[in-house]
Design a protein around this motif. Structure first.
Motif, PDB file in Angstrom:
ATOM      1  N   THR A 119       0.813  -1.218   0.000  1.00  0.00           N
ATOM      2  CA  THR A 119       0.000   0.000   0.000  1.00  0.00           C
ATOM      3  C   THR A 119       0.847   1.269   0.000  1.00  0.00           C
ATOM      4  N   ASP A 120       2.174   1.114   0.026  1.00  0.00           N
ATOM      5  CA  ASP A 120       3.065   2.276   0.098  1.00  0.00           C
ATOM      6  C   ASP A 120       3.681   2.652  -1.242  1.00  0.00           C
ATOM      7  N   LEU A 165       6.292   3.107  -4.314  1.00  0.00           N
ATOM      8  CA  LEU A 165       7.712   3.381  -4.471  1.00  0.00           C
ATOM      9  C   LEU A 165       8.254   4.263  -3.348  1.00  0.00           C
ATOM     10  N   TYR A 166       9.408   3.893  -2.804  1.00  0.00           N
ATOM     11  CA  TYR A 166      10.113   4.716  -1.815  1.00  0.00           C
ATOM     12  C   TYR A 166      11.606   4.517  -2.028  1.00  0.00           C
ATOM     13  N   ASP A 167      12.416   5.315  -1.382  1.00  0.00           N
ATOM     14  CA  ASP A 167      13.870   5.243  -1.531  1.00  0.00           C
ATOM     15  C   ASP A 167      14.413   4.260  -0.498  1.00  0.00           C
ATOM     16  N   PRO A 168      14.695   3.014  -0.901  1.00  0.00           N
ATOM     17  CA  PRO A 168      15.056   1.987   0.085  1.00  0.00           C
ATOM     18  C   PRO A 168      16.534   1.990   0.468  1.00  0.00           C
ATOM     19  N   GLU A 169      16.798   1.391   1.621  1.00  0.00           N
ATOM     20  CA  GLU A 169      18.164   1.122   2.052  1.00  0.00           C
ATOM     21  C   GLU A 169      18.473  -0.323   1.671  1.00  0.00           C
ATOM     22  N   CYS A 170      19.559  -0.533   0.924  1.00  0.00           N
ATOM     23  CA  CYS A 170      19.902  -1.869   0.439  1.00  0.00           C
ATOM     24  C   CYS A 170      21.230  -2.341   1.045  1.00  0.00           C
ATOM     25  N   GLU A 171      21.338  -3.645   1.244  1.00  0.00           N
ATOM     26  CA  GLU A 171      22.618  -4.234   1.631  1.00  0.00           C
ATOM     27  C   GLU A 171      23.516  -4.256   0.395  1.00  0.00           C
ATOM     28  N   ASN A 172      24.823  -4.497   0.595  1.00  0.00           N
ATOM     29  CA  ASN A 172      25.747  -4.549  -0.534  1.00  0.00           C
ATOM     30  C   ASN A 172      25.422  -5.689  -1.491  1.00  0.00           C
ATOM     31  N   THR A 173      24.702  -6.683  -0.998  1.00  0.00           N
ATOM     32  CA  THR A 173      24.301  -7.811  -1.841  1.00  0.00           C
ATOM     33  C   THR A 173      23.082  -7.461  -2.695  1.00  0.00           C
ATOM     34  N   GLY A 174      22.471  -6.302  -2.429  1.00  0.00           N
ATOM     35  CA  GLY A 174      21.308  -5.877  -3.196  1.00  0.00           C
ATOM     36  C   GLY A 174      19.982  -6.140  -2.515  1.00  0.00           C
ATOM     37  N   VAL A 175      19.989  -6.899  -1.418  1.00  0.00           N
ATOM     38  CA  VAL A 175      18.724  -7.190  -0.735  1.00  0.00           C
ATOM     39  C   VAL A 175      18.332  -5.997   0.141  1.00  0.00           C
ATOM     40  N   PHE A 176      17.052  -5.935   0.482  1.00  0.00           N
ATOM     41  CA  PHE A 176      16.570  -4.860   1.341  1.00  0.00           C
ATOM     42  C   PHE A 176      17.114  -5.012   2.758  1.00  0.00           C
ATOM     43  N   LYS A 177      17.388  -3.888   3.413  1.00  0.00           N
ATOM     44  CA  LYS A 177      17.647  -3.928   4.845  1.00  0.00           C
ATOM     45  C   LYS A 177      16.306  -4.124   5.537  1.00  0.00           C
ATOM     46  N   ALA A 178      16.317  -4.873   6.630  1.00  0.00           N
ATOM     47  CA  ALA A 178      15.056  -5.215   7.305  1.00  0.00           C
ATOM     48  C   ALA A 178      14.322  -3.988   7.800  1.00  0.00           C
ATOM     49  N   LYS A 179      15.071  -2.945   8.158  1.00  0.00           N
ATOM     50  CA  LYS A 179      14.474  -1.705   8.667  1.00  0.00           C
ATOM     51  C   LYS A 179      14.610  -0.610   7.622  1.00  0.00           C
ATOM     52  N   GLN A 180      13.494   0.014   7.281  1.00  0.00           N
ATOM     53  CA  GLN A 180      13.493   1.119   6.333  1.00  0.00           C
ATOM     54  C   GLN A 180      12.950   2.357   7.028  1.00  0.00           C
ATOM     55  N   THR A 235      10.480   8.384  10.601  1.00  0.00           N
ATOM     56  CA  THR A 235       9.470   7.329  10.564  1.00  0.00           C
ATOM     57  C   THR A 235      10.080   6.059   9.995  1.00  0.00           C
ATOM     58  N   CYS A 236       9.933   4.941  10.715  1.00  0.00           N
ATOM     59  CA  CYS A 236      10.557   3.690  10.296  1.00  0.00           C
ATOM     60  C   CYS A 236       9.545   2.537  10.306  1.00  0.00           C
ATOM     61  N   TRP A 237       9.877   1.489   9.556  1.00  0.00           N
ATOM     62  CA  TRP A 237       9.024   0.302   9.493  1.00  0.00           C
ATOM     63  C   TRP A 237       9.885  -0.892   9.082  1.00  0.00           C
ATOM     64  N   CYS A 238       9.346  -2.094   9.260  1.00  0.00           N
ATOM     65  CA  CYS A 238      10.052  -3.315   8.871  1.00  0.00           C
ATOM     66  C   CYS A 238       9.492  -3.814   7.540  1.00  0.00           C
ATOM     67  N   VAL A 239      10.359  -4.396   6.721  1.00  0.00           N
ATOM     68  CA  VAL A 239       9.928  -4.919   5.421  1.00  0.00           C
ATOM     69  C   VAL A 239      10.290  -6.395   5.297  1.00  0.00           C
ATOM     70  N   ASN A 240       9.707  -7.033   4.271  1.00  0.00           N
ATOM     71  CA  ASN A 240      10.061  -8.411   3.943  1.00  0.00           C
ATOM     72  C   ASN A 240      11.090  -8.412   2.813  1.00  0.00           C
ATOM     73  N   ARG A 276       5.670  -4.582   6.446  1.00  0.00           N
ATOM     74  CA  ARG A 276       4.935  -5.644   7.122  1.00  0.00           C
ATOM     75  C   ARG A 276       4.629  -5.303   8.587  1.00  0.00           C
ATOM     76  N   THR A 277       4.878  -4.050   8.974  1.00  0.00           N
ATOM     77  CA  THR A 277       4.554  -3.589  10.322  1.00  0.00           C
ATOM     78  C   THR A 277       3.930  -2.200  10.223  1.00  0.00           C
ATOM     79  N   ASP A 278       3.391  -1.734  11.339  1.00  0.00           N
ATOM     80  CA  ASP A 278       2.956  -0.340  11.395  1.00  0.00           C
ATOM     81  C   ASP A 278       4.200   0.547  11.365  1.00  0.00           C
ATOM     82  N   LYS A 279       4.005   1.812  11.099  1.00  0.00           N
ATOM     83  CA  LYS A 279       5.117   2.759  11.093  1.00  0.00           C
ATOM     84  C   LYS A 279       5.362   3.268  12.507  1.00  0.00           C
TER      85      LYS A 279
END
Length: 271
Positions: free
Chosen positions: A51-52, A54-69, A74-79, A85-88
């Motif tokens: 429901t959010d 496009l946003y500017d994500p934080e990525c690990e060097n491997t290219g995967v998302f960091k668990a916390k964005q 304002t922060c939230w957890c992602v899959n 996948r959590t409230d903000k």
């Protein structure tokens, strides 16, 4: 070129990526944000939408998302698909792990037509497209279902099944959704959505995500419309209970009055 393999730097992150395979969704989203700044089937109980957007994500060097964005304070957890996948919350939020998305459901509704599509041709088209265009191992395409006018594609990939060389279903779903909506990431190679030589047009595409651990949304995250429906249902139930109780009370009084009248008539006959 390094040892015959093409490598390039991803826009916005400068992470080196292999030009010959899919780029991770996280790096693609970061590149899109950077560029923009410069210029019917019942769903599983825990399935949820993005429901959010496009946003500017934080990525690990491997290219995967960091668990916390985060966006400012304002922060939230992602899959692993980068979907919240959590409230903000504030910056103190703890996201202990990057939860894996193991099942992605892509639901498309095609434009109105007089006759249904050929089911076998449709299934073959989407299976071939996903395995050839997006290089996903066919064993991860677990279902293509057609119920006019809805087409549902199931992608399932557990972490224990995925090898290091396999593309991720989250990346495939992102590329595919862009293709269907006419905003292809393959700029010089648009997807030809034709089945039996007929161009297929879609009115709506929705992607649902199912994680290996259920999301952690509270009532606060529900939309006002859904909350209104819940309130109406509760009010209706309460009203029904009140009517039932009131009816029973009236019925009880009626029975008592009837018994009293019968007793009086009985006494009158015996007088």
């Amino acid at each position: 070129m390094v040892n015959g393999v093409c490598w390039c730097d991803s826009v916005g992150s400068r992470v080196s990526v292999n030009c010959e395979t899919l780029t991770s969704k996280c790096l693609l989203m970061k590149a899109e944000v950077t560029s923009s700044k410069s210029g019917r089937r019942e769903k599983p109980k825990d399935a949820f939408e993005d429901t959010d957007g496009l946003y500017d994500p934080e990525c690990e060097n491997t290219g995967v998302f960091k668990a916390k964005q985060c966006n400012g304070t304002t922060c939230w957890c992602v899959n692993t698909a980068g979907v919240r996948r959590t409230d903000k919350h504030d910056e103190d939020l703890k996201c202990n792990q990057l939860v894996r998305t193991t099942w992605i459901i892509i639901e498309m509704k095609h434009a109105e037509r007089n006759s249904p599509l050929n089911t076998e041709s449709l299934k073959k088209f989407f299976r071939d497209t996903i395995t050839n265009r997006y290089m996903l191992d066919g064993r991860y395409v677990t279902g293509v279902v057609y119920e006019k006018p809805y087409i549902t594609i199931d992608l399932k990939q557990n972490s224990s099944d995925k090898s290091s060389g396999d593309v991720d279903i989250a990346d495939v779903a992102y590329y595919f959704e862009k293709d269907v909506k006419g905003d292809s990431i393959f700029h010089n190679n648009m997807l030809n959505m034709s089945i039996d030589n007929e161009v297929l047009r879609f009115e709506k595409t929705v992607v649902y995500y199912v994680d290996e651990i259920a999301p952690e949304f509270s009532m606060k995250s529900l939309t006002p419309g859904l909350i209104a429906v819940i309130v109406v249902v509760i009010v209706a139930v309460v009203a029904a209970i009140v009517v039932l109780v009131f009816t029973r009370r009236r019925k009880g009084k009626y029975v008592k009055a009837e018994v009293k009248e019968m007793n009086e008539m009985h006494r009158g006959l015996n007088a």
